[in-house]
Design a protein around this motif. Structure first.
Motif, PDB file in Angstrom:
ATOM      1  N   ALA A 116     -27.994  -7.188 -20.835  1.00 45.67           N
ATOM      2  CA  ALA A 116     -27.783  -7.239 -19.391  1.00 45.67           C
ATOM      3  C   ALA A 116     -28.725  -6.256 -18.707  1.00 45.67           C
ATOM      4  N   VAL A 117     -29.330  -6.693 -17.614  1.00 48.25           N
ATOM      5  CA  VAL A 117     -30.227  -5.840 -16.840  1.00 48.25           C
ATOM      6  C   VAL A 117     -29.550  -5.522 -15.512  1.00 48.25           C
ATOM      7  N   ILE A 118     -29.265  -4.255 -15.295  1.00 49.55           N
ATOM      8  CA  ILE A 118     -28.551  -3.818 -14.093  1.00 49.55           C
ATOM      9  C   ILE A 118     -29.453  -3.908 -12.868  1.00 49.55           C
ATOM     10  N   LYS A 119     -28.896  -4.424 -11.779  1.00 47.77           N
ATOM     11  CA  LYS A 119     -29.601  -4.442 -10.492  1.00 47.77           C
ATOM     12  C   LYS A 119     -29.246  -3.150  -9.762  1.00 47.77           C
ATOM     13  N   ARG A 120     -30.189  -2.231  -9.737  1.00 43.40           N
ATOM     14  CA  ARG A 120     -29.913  -0.893  -9.191  1.00 43.40           C
ATOM     15  C   ARG A 120     -29.425  -0.960  -7.745  1.00 43.40           C
ATOM     16  N   SER A 121     -29.957  -1.892  -6.966  1.00 45.84           N
ATOM     17  CA  SER A 121     -29.597  -1.971  -5.553  1.00 45.84           C
ATOM     18  C   SER A 121     -28.156  -2.412  -5.327  1.00 45.84           C
ATOM     19  N   MET A 122     -27.485  -2.897  -6.398  1.00 42.33           N
ATOM     20  CA  MET A 122     -26.118  -3.392  -6.250  1.00 42.33           C
ATOM     21  C   MET A 122     -25.092  -2.501  -6.935  1.00 42.33           C
ATOM     22  N   LEU A 123     -25.473  -1.293  -7.306  1.00 44.81           N
ATOM     23  CA  LEU A 123     -24.533  -0.392  -7.978  1.00 44.81           C
ATOM     24  C   LEU A 123     -23.287  -0.132  -7.140  1.00 44.81           C
ATOM     25  N   SER A 124     -23.423  -0.167  -5.840  1.00 41.11           N
ATOM     26  CA  SER A 124     -22.306   0.184  -4.958  1.00 41.11           C
ATOM     27  C   SER A 124     -21.154  -0.802  -5.031  1.00 41.11           C
ATOM     28  N   ILE A 125     -21.380  -2.001  -5.590  1.00 44.83           N
ATOM     29  CA  ILE A 125     -20.254  -2.940  -5.688  1.00 44.83           C
ATOM     30  C   ILE A 125     -19.210  -2.444  -6.688  1.00 44.83           C
ATOM     31  N   LEU A 126     -19.589  -1.485  -7.527  1.00 40.55           N
ATOM     32  CA  LEU A 126     -18.619  -0.858  -8.428  1.00 40.55           C
ATOM     33  C   LEU A 126     -17.969   0.361  -7.781  1.00 40.55           C
ATOM     34  N   GLY A 127     -18.348   0.644  -6.529  1.00 40.99           N
ATOM     35  CA  GLY A 127     -17.814   1.803  -5.818  1.00 40.99           C
ATOM     36  C   GLY A 127     -18.930   2.704  -5.342  1.00 40.99           C
ATOM     37  N   GLU A 128     -18.761   3.279  -4.173  1.00 39.05           N
ATOM     38  CA  GLU A 128     -19.780   4.176  -3.639  1.00 39.05           C
ATOM     39  C   GLU A 128     -20.046   5.326  -4.620  1.00 39.05           C
ATOM     40  N   GLY A 129     -21.320   5.621  -4.788  1.00 37.48           N
ATOM     41  CA  GLY A 129     -21.704   6.718  -5.664  1.00 37.48           C
ATOM     42  C   GLY A 129     -21.792   6.350  -7.132  1.00 37.48           C
ATOM     43  N   THR A 130     -21.612   5.065  -7.463  1.00 40.96           N
ATOM     44  CA  THR A 130     -21.703   4.635  -8.866  1.00 40.96           C
ATOM     45  C   THR A 130     -23.108   4.901  -9.397  1.00 40.96           C
ATOM     46  N   THR A 131     -23.189   5.510 -10.549  1.00 42.24           N
ATOM     47  CA  THR A 131     -24.468   5.802 -11.191  1.00 42.24           C
ATOM     48  C   THR A 131     -24.830   4.720 -12.192  1.00 42.24           C
ATOM     49  N   VAL A 132     -26.083   4.731 -12.630  1.00 39.38           N
ATOM     50  CA  VAL A 132     -26.508   3.788 -13.670  1.00 39.38           C
ATOM     51  C   VAL A 132     -25.708   4.005 -14.946  1.00 39.38           C
ATOM     52  N   GLU A 133     -25.454   5.265 -15.295  1.00 33.73           N
ATOM     53  CA  GLU A 133     -24.683   5.546 -16.508  1.00 33.73           C
ATOM     54  C   GLU A 133     -23.272   4.964 -16.405  1.00 33.73           C
ATOM     55  N   ALA A 134     -22.658   5.079 -15.240  1.00 31.55           N
ATOM     56  CA  ALA A 134     -21.319   4.514 -15.061  1.00 31.55           C
ATOM     57  C   ALA A 134     -21.357   2.994 -15.137  1.00 31.55           C
ATOM     58  N   ALA A 135     -22.403   2.387 -14.579  1.00 33.35           N
ATOM     59  CA  ALA A 135     -22.541   0.931 -14.637  1.00 33.35           C
ATOM     60  C   ALA A 135     -22.760   0.464 -16.078  1.00 33.35           C
ATOM     61  N   ARG A 136     -23.525   1.225 -16.848  1.00 31.08           N
ATOM     62  CA  ARG A 136     -23.738   0.885 -18.256  1.00 31.08           C
ATOM     63  C   ARG A 136     -22.415   0.889 -19.015  1.00 31.08           C
TER      64      ARG A 136
END
Length: 309
Positions: free
Chosen positions: A261-281
């Protein structure tokens, strides 16, 4: 991040050492998630500095086609020559990757291709589209390698089953029956107009209750492997591909799920404001693994039931 570069000319300069670019061209595995068009690529080492590569590509009107290329490597000369095999859909196409070190950290990539062996305009157009996509994909992967190292989540989950590959494969091949077998799948609309090539729209729910609707293409290799690529993606991802792999052992079979899976950095906020790449991983690893392990356990149970019958 997604590979959306405009069509390139015959060459492009990227911010990457020549050796990095050469290794990326040689390793076909990343193609399925770096290229929007490539569903799957398989590489077979055939001799010293030689290999054979099969690539399955999806067109804009959702047709899947494949080609087989034989390649020869000149690592010192920074060149890779290729020719499509007689059994390839683009038989006779030949060409060469040529790399030129502009500096220690910058490389010019040239991809030459001769399509004179082709007789039909559709085949020529397909070959030219593939050339443009490959050049763009390699340039994108090499130039964005540092960011991709953060954004690409690639993992495998294996599970042993005391049964046969045929029985385990049956459960994962019959995706149209997943809604009745899997609690996290509520709907699948599947078509298989060509044997082994499946398209389906699917509604699923992750372990945290989040709903997702996706569209996927799958290529099925009976009793050995099923590969897939999502062509209609959830908002968080730029790409999602993977496989179901069936490996017989003396005691039974190892059934393996792979996700890339390739994370879309611009959409991290859909997991909550302030979500980091590490948290999305961490979120993706848990969510994807939970659902696919459910599939694997169903396949294991069925294979072992059939073995006892």
């Amino acid at each position: 991040m997604v590979n959306t570069q405009a069509p390139l000319g015959d060459s492009v300069v990227v911010d990457a050492p020549a050796k990095v670019v050469l290794d990326l061209i040689a390793d076909t595995d990343p193609l399925h998630y770096l290229s929007p068009a490539i569903v799957y690529a398989e590489r077979d080492i055939t001799g010293p500095a030689q290999d054979s590569v099969t690539v399955w590509t999806i067109t804009e009107d959702e047709r899947v086609w494949s080609r087989i290329q034989h390649r020869t490597f000149d690592a010192d000369g920074l060149r890779i020559a290729f020719e499509d095999a007689p059994e390839s859909t683009l038989a006779g196409v030949r060409g060469e990757w040529i790399l030129r070190a502009v500096s220690d950290d910058k490389t010019e990539i040239e991809l030459r291709q001769d399509t004179s062996a082709l007789t039909g305009s559709e085949a020529v157009a397909r070959a030219e589209s593939a050339r443009s996509d490959l050049l763009s994909t390699v340039a994108f992967g090499a130039g964005n390698r540092s960011e991709l190292a953060d954004l690409v989540v690639d993992f495998r989950d294996p599970l042993f089953a005391a049964g046969s590959a045929e029985d385990a494969y049956k459960i994962l091949y019959e995706a149209d029956r997943w809604p009745e077998r899997l609690a996290h799948v509520s709907r699948i609309d599947m078509t298989e107009d060509m044997p082994g090539i499946q398209f389906f729209d699917m509604d699923t729910t992750t372990s945290d209750g989040a709903p997702h609707t996706t569209r996927s293409v799958r290529i099925c290799f009976p009793h050995s492997k099923i590969v897939y690529k999502q062509i209609g993606l959830p908002a968080l991802l730029d790409a999602h591909t993977g496989h179901w792999l069936f490996t017989p052992t003396r005691e039974g079979i190892i059934v393996e799920s792979r996700h890339v899976a390739v994370i879309k950095r611009s959409m991290l906020s859909i997991l909550g404001e302030g979500t980091t790449v590490e948290a999305a991983r961490r979120y993706l690893r848990q969510a994807l693994s939970t659902n696919s392990m459910t599939n694997l356990r169903i396949a294991k149970e069925f294979a072992e039931e059939q073995a006892r019958a």
